[in-house]
Design an enzyme around this catalytic site. Sequence first.
Site, PDB file in Angstrom:
ATOM      1  N   THR A   1       0.817  -1.242  -0.143  1.00  0.00           N
ATOM      2  CA  THR A   1      -0.063  -0.048   0.162  1.00  0.00           C
ATOM      3  C   THR A   1       0.744   1.267  -0.136  1.00  0.00           C
ATOM      4  OG1 THR A   1      -1.668  -1.193   1.307  1.00  0.00           O
ATOM      5  CG2 THR A   1      -1.674   1.348   1.291  1.00  0.00           C
TER       6      THR A   1
ATOM      7  N   ARG B   1     -13.190  -8.184  -4.632  1.00  0.00           N
ATOM      8  CA  ARG B   1     -13.182  -7.348  -3.365  1.00  0.00           C
ATOM      9  C   ARG B   1     -12.690  -5.867  -3.592  1.00  0.00           C
ATOM     10  NH1 ARG B   1      -9.546  -5.460   0.355  1.00  0.00           N
ATOM     11  NH2 ARG B   1     -10.028  -5.103   2.426  1.00  0.00           N
TER      12      ARG B   1
ATOM     13  N   GLY C   1     -11.866  -2.658  -1.444  1.00  0.00           N
ATOM     14  CA  GLY C   1     -11.481  -2.323  -0.001  1.00  0.00           C
ATOM     15  C   GLY C   1     -11.521  -0.837   0.125  1.00  0.00           C
ATOM     16  N   ASP C   2     -11.082  -0.227   1.227  1.00  0.00           N
ATOM     17  CA  ASP C   2     -11.425   1.050   1.904  1.00  0.00           C
ATOM     18  C   ASP C   2     -10.574   2.252   0.942  1.00  0.00           C
ATOM     19  OD1 ASP C   2      -9.179   0.071   3.075  1.00  0.00           O
ATOM     20  OD2 ASP C   2      -8.940   1.570   4.332  1.00  0.00           O
TER      21      ASP C   2
ATOM     22  N   THR D   1      -4.373   2.746   6.060  1.00  0.00           N
ATOM     23  CA  THR D   1      -3.895   1.425   5.451  1.00  0.00           C
ATOM     24  C   THR D   1      -4.463   0.478   6.784  1.00  0.00           C
ATOM     25  OG1 THR D   1      -2.015  -0.023   5.090  1.00  0.00           O
ATOM     26  CG2 THR D   1      -1.731   1.607   6.582  1.00  0.00           C
ATOM     27  N   GLY D   2      -4.723  -0.635   6.111  1.00  0.00           N
ATOM     28  CA  GLY D   2      -5.056  -1.529   7.477  1.00  0.00           C
ATOM     29  C   GLY D   2      -6.371  -2.487   6.947  1.00  0.00           C
TER      30      GLY D   2
ATOM     31  N   GLY E   1      -9.458  -3.104   5.746  1.00  0.00           N
ATOM     32  CA  GLY E   1     -10.405  -2.234   4.799  1.00  0.00           C
ATOM     33  C   GLY E   1     -11.645  -2.303   5.387  1.00  0.00           C
TER      34      GLY E   1
HETATM   35  N1  ASP Z   1      -6.584  -1.053   3.425  1.00  0.00           N
HETATM   36  C1  ASP Z   1      -6.405  -2.101   2.289  1.00  0.00           C
HETATM   37  C2  ASP Z   1      -7.672  -2.672   1.843  1.00  0.00           C
HETATM   38  O1  ASP Z   1      -8.225  -3.215   3.008  1.00  0.00           O
HETATM   39  C3  ASP Z   1      -5.174  -2.826   2.718  1.00  0.00           C
HETATM   40  C4  ASP Z   1      -4.108  -1.846   2.984  1.00  0.00           C
HETATM   41  O2  ASP Z   1      -3.954  -0.911   2.767  1.00  0.00           O
HETATM   42  O3  ASP Z   1      -3.294  -2.459   3.863  1.00  0.00           O
HETATM   43  O4  ASP Z   1      -7.763  -3.218   0.777  1.00  0.00           O
END
Ligand code: ASP
Length: 140
Positions: A7, A35, A37-38, A58-59, A61
Amino acid sequence: PDYKFGTVGAVACDADGNLAAGTSTGGMTNKRFGRIGDSPVVGAGTYANNNTCAISCTGHGELFIRAVTAYDVSCLMEYKGLSLQEAMRIVVQDKLVKIGGEGGMIGVDSKGNTALLFNSEGMYRGLRDNAGINEVKIYK
Ligand code: ASP
């Protein structure tokens, strides 16, 4: 060469206080086909508003979408008058933790104040400002 595809998020504030945020990601490991994500969801993983802040997350999502995380930081600043640092602390270290959302975010406000917070073990991050701060870190 061993390329690492992870990311990448960025937030910026220009000399006039204009804010911008962007987030690029390959998503979660072993994610389902299709999928979303956020990261591309404005308000969840990415958000910018010249009146408050620019945020990139980041994390995990799904949880960041459920909590409308990036926009929540902006709302705490706009409606409660909190600083960027305090708003991010509430969202990352309290609200996200309570719902099991592991990760972090980077942010800048229109005065150029910055914050880089995470509730995970580490977060690759870098910061540069016009006062001469120039740093790169991984862990706390
Ligand atoms: N937030 C991202 C997702 O869930 C993954 C990441 O940024 O680590 O797709």
